[in-house]
Motif scaffolding. Structure first.
Motif, PDB file in Angstrom:
ATOM      1  N   GLY A   1     -29.133 -17.527   6.997  1.00 23.85           N
ATOM      2  CA  GLY A   1     -30.283 -16.713   7.358  1.00 23.85           C
ATOM      3  C   GLY A   1     -29.943 -15.439   8.099  1.00 23.85           C
ATOM      4  N   LEU A   2     -28.746 -15.359   8.677  1.00 25.01           N
ATOM      5  CA  LEU A   2     -28.361 -14.182   9.447  1.00 25.01           C
ATOM      6  C   LEU A   2     -28.011 -13.029   8.506  1.00 25.01           C
ATOM      7  CD1 LEU A   2     -27.808 -13.154  12.352  1.00 25.01           C
ATOM      8  CD2 LEU A   2     -25.439 -13.884  12.059  1.00 25.01           C
ATOM      9  N   ASP A   3     -28.589 -11.850   8.762  1.00 25.67           N
ATOM     10  CA  ASP A   3     -28.272 -10.667   7.969  1.00 25.67           C
ATOM     11  C   ASP A   3     -26.750 -10.497   7.897  1.00 25.67           C
ATOM     12  OD1 ASP A   3     -29.107  -7.797   6.908  1.00 25.67           O
ATOM     13  OD2 ASP A   3     -27.560  -7.495   8.432  1.00 25.67           O
ATOM     14  N   VAL A   4     -26.241 -10.160   6.726  1.00 25.92           N
ATOM     15  CA  VAL A   4     -24.786 -10.117   6.528  1.00 25.92           C
ATOM     16  C   VAL A   4     -24.115  -9.128   7.477  1.00 25.92           C
ATOM     17  CG1 VAL A   4     -22.926  -9.646   4.900  1.00 25.92           C
ATOM     18  CG2 VAL A   4     -24.971 -10.868   4.136  1.00 25.92           C
ATOM     19  N   HIS A   5     -24.710  -7.938   7.643  1.00 26.54           N
ATOM     20  CA  HIS A   5     -24.092  -6.953   8.530  1.00 26.54           C
ATOM     21  C   HIS A   5     -24.184  -7.388   9.989  1.00 26.54           C
ATOM     22  CE1 HIS A   5     -22.795  -3.956   5.682  1.00 26.54           C
ATOM     23  NE2 HIS A   5     -23.963  -4.026   5.075  1.00 26.54           N
ATOM     24  N   GLU A   6     -25.278  -8.042  10.362  1.00 30.22           N
ATOM     25  CA  GLU A   6     -25.366  -8.568  11.719  1.00 30.22           C
ATOM     26  C   GLU A   6     -24.327  -9.675  11.925  1.00 30.22           C
ATOM     27  OE1 GLU A   6     -29.195  -9.733  13.048  1.00 30.22           O
ATOM     28  OE2 GLU A   6     -30.020  -7.718  12.969  1.00 30.22           O
ATOM     29  N   TYR A   7     -24.105 -10.457  10.891  1.00 28.67           N
ATOM     30  CA  TYR A   7     -23.069 -11.496  10.948  1.00 28.67           C
ATOM     31  C   TYR A   7     -21.693 -10.872  11.175  1.00 28.67           C
ATOM     32  CZ  TYR A   7     -19.438 -14.485   8.911  1.00 28.67           C
ATOM     33  OH  TYR A   7     -18.268 -15.167   8.672  1.00 28.67           O
ATOM     34  N   LEU A   8     -21.388  -9.817  10.436  1.00 25.95           N
ATOM     35  CA  LEU A   8     -20.089  -9.166  10.588  1.00 25.95           C
ATOM     36  C   LEU A   8     -19.955  -8.505  11.959  1.00 25.95           C
ATOM     37  CD1 LEU A   8     -19.655  -7.596   7.031  1.00 25.95           C
ATOM     38  CD2 LEU A   8     -18.439  -9.568   7.977  1.00 25.95           C
ATOM     39  N   ASP A   9     -21.063  -7.921  12.457  1.00 22.34           N
ATOM     40  CA  ASP A   9     -21.054  -7.340  13.805  1.00 22.34           C
ATOM     41  C   ASP A   9     -20.708  -8.414  14.833  1.00 22.34           C
ATOM     42  OD1 ASP A   9     -21.915  -4.987  12.638  1.00 22.34           O
ATOM     43  OD2 ASP A   9     -24.011  -5.220  13.253  1.00 22.34           O
ATOM     44  N   GLU A  10     -21.387  -9.541  14.714  1.00 19.44           N
ATOM     45  CA  GLU A  10     -21.205 -10.657  15.644  1.00 19.44           C
ATOM     46  C   GLU A  10     -19.791 -11.228  15.524  1.00 19.44           C
ATOM     47  OE1 GLU A  10     -22.957 -14.924  15.165  1.00 19.44           O
ATOM     48  OE2 GLU A  10     -24.514 -13.718  16.121  1.00 19.44           O
ATOM     49  N   ALA A  11     -19.329 -11.395  14.292  1.00 23.31           N
ATOM     50  CA  ALA A  11     -17.990 -11.943  14.060  1.00 23.31           C
ATOM     51  C   ALA A  11     -16.912 -11.047  14.660  1.00 23.31           C
ATOM     52  CB  ALA A  11     -17.753 -12.126  12.562  1.00 23.31           C
ATOM     53  N   LEU A  12     -17.079  -9.746  14.492  1.00 26.83           N
ATOM     54  CA  LEU A  12     -16.092  -8.800  15.023  1.00 26.83           C
ATOM     55  C   LEU A  12     -15.944  -8.962  16.530  1.00 26.83           C
ATOM     56  CD1 LEU A  12     -14.300  -6.224  14.587  1.00 26.83           C
ATOM     57  CD2 LEU A  12     -16.295  -4.930  15.299  1.00 26.83           C
TER      58      LEU A  12
ATOM     59  N   GLY B   1     -27.524 -11.266   0.022  1.00 24.57           N
ATOM     60  CA  GLY B   1     -26.239 -11.585   0.640  1.00 24.57           C
ATOM     61  C   GLY B   1     -26.289 -12.834   1.492  1.00 24.57           C
ATOM     62  N   THR B   2     -27.420 -13.063   2.160  1.00 24.27           N
ATOM     63  CA  THR B   2     -27.549 -14.247   3.014  1.00 24.27           C
ATOM     64  C   THR B   2     -27.454 -15.529   2.185  1.00 24.27           C
ATOM     65  OG1 THR B   2     -29.954 -14.034   2.816  1.00 24.27           O
ATOM     66  CG2 THR B   2     -28.927 -13.082   4.759  1.00 24.27           C
ATOM     67  N   THR B   3     -28.122 -15.528   1.037  1.00 23.76           N
ATOM     68  CA  THR B   3     -28.079 -16.692   0.144  1.00 23.76           C
ATOM     69  C   THR B   3     -26.680 -16.864  -0.438  1.00 23.76           C
ATOM     70  OG1 THR B   3     -30.406 -16.384  -0.446  1.00 23.76           O
ATOM     71  CG2 THR B   3     -29.083 -17.725  -1.939  1.00 23.76           C
ATOM     72  N   ARG B   4     -26.089 -15.751  -0.858  1.00 23.53           N
ATOM     73  CA  ARG B   4     -24.769 -15.789  -1.489  1.00 23.53           C
ATOM     74  C   ARG B   4     -23.722 -16.420  -0.561  1.00 23.53           C
ATOM     75  NH1 ARG B   4     -23.808 -10.476  -1.893  1.00 23.53           N
ATOM     76  NH2 ARG B   4     -22.192 -10.497  -0.279  1.00 23.53           N
TER      77      ARG B   4
END
Length: 367
Positions: A239-250, A350-353
């Motif tokens: 459910g997390l937006d992909v770019h927000e996920y990458l921001d958080e992961a970084l 992207g979230t589903t993928r």
């Protein structure tokens, strides 16, 4: 948790203040090392002389200056979060800007503009014979111009300054999502940023991902390297937006002291060496039944690179020719896998993928 409670919680994590200051006061804070600019920022982005001139012109014409944002550390000093180009233009033009290594930066010489053609070849003061300086009254006008300083106080959540930097710089025409992340990486862990950049430039990687020059300029390669590590060290939450996920992961990965980056670098290189030997620039392209072709597909990159890397130790027990045959066969078979087929099309979010393909990738590439 309700939306109202989420808003209240998020507000508590950001404690801010702000007030107007003269540019002269800001210059003095910088000269006294009470306002700091991360040296790596100066290496990443720099305005050309035309944009610098237009900004100086705006000040002389009394056009309001957009605010700058700073983070106040435990000692009370300020760290610049947003406003690098504007502030460094003023500091450079006035002759006080220090370079990334602390060296003195040669002051700018301006161009003429439509409204102020006489700005051509003007400098803050005469440095060499033939220089033409702006007069004292103009220098005072620039020093007295006021700018709003928004301050993120030290009581704020530790990650607040990274969040703020991303929010302020994402969505504009100048920086891509990954260019903003690069700055955040530099703020947290410059060595991690350097590793991402280095791995994005190795031959096996660049040949397999086969990105356009424009995409490379926008740091697409660095983002792909980040995805590789993010999938392993910061599992995707549905459910997390992909770019927000990458921001958080970084942010989380940059601060993780338990990751053995020497081992991770080796695994990355082995993964893309195998992919390049097996498929070359077809590694992340569609299998059409008779041949690979078309453009780079993110769904293939996410599935294949992650799947191979997670099974690399077992795959390496095979001989090299057998390894290559395994990778080629699995890349072809992927297109008849029902989970991949259902969740890799152009209309899939992207979230589903990510939520569907990452879990299946590890099992799919298990020898």
């Amino acid at each position: 948790m309700s939306l109202e409670k989420e808003i209240k919680k998020a507000r508590k994590e950001i404690v801010s203040d702000g007030y107007d200051m003269s540019l002269g006061e800001v210059m003095n804070l910088y000269k006294d090392d009470e306002l700091k600019i991360n040296p790596e920022f100066q290496r990443l982005f720099r305005w050309d002389v035309t944009r610098k001139t237009r900004f100086i012109e705006s000040i002389l014409l009394s056009i309001p200056i957009p605010p700058i944002f700073v983070f106040q550390d435990k000692d009370g000093n300020w760290e610049l979060i947003d406003g690098l180009q504007r502030l460094s233009t003023i500091l450079e033009f006035s002759g006080v800007l220090k370079g990334p290594e602390g060296e003195k930066v040669e002051p700018s010489t301006l161009e003429g503009t439509k409204f102020l053609p006489s700005l051509s070849d003007k400098r803050w003061q005469v440095w060499n014979e033939g220089d033409s300086a702006i007069d004292k009254s103009m220098q005072m006008q620039i020093k007295r111009a006021r700018i709003r300083v928004e301050i993120l106080l030290k009581e704020s959540d530790e990650n607040a300054k990274y969040e703020l930097f991303q929010r302020l710089n994402t969505g504009g025409a100048q920086l891509s999502e990954q260019e903003v992340r690069n700055c955040v990486a530099v703020m947290i862990n410059a060595e991690f940023y350097k590793l991402l950049k280095k791995l994005a430039e190795i031959d096996d990687f660049t040949k397999t991902v086969n990105q356009t020059e424009k995409a490379v300029e926008k740091q697409a390669g660095v983002e792909l390297v980040l995805r590789f590590f993010a999938f392993k060290h910061h599992p995707y939450k549905k459910g997390l937006d992909v770019h927000e996920y990458l921001d958080e992961a970084l942010v989380e990965i940059s601060k993780n002291d338990e990751i053995d980056w020497g081992e991770e670098e080796t695994r990355f290189k082995k993964t893309f060496s195998l992919l390049n030997d097996s498929l070359g620039d077809n590694a992340f392209k569609r299998w059409g039944g008779h041949s690979f072709g078309g453009k780079f597909l993110m769904s293939l990159y996410e599935t294949i690179a992650f799947g191979i890397s997670q099974n690399l130790d077992e795959i390496e027990h095979k001989g090299r020719d057998e390894q290559k045959e395994f990778v080629i066969t699995r890349a072809k078979d992927l297109w008849s896998d029902p989970v991949f087929e259902k969740n890799s099309g152009a209309g899939i979010r992207g979230t589903t993928r990510l939520s569907k393909l990452l879990p299946m990738a590890k099992g799919f590439f298990k020898p």
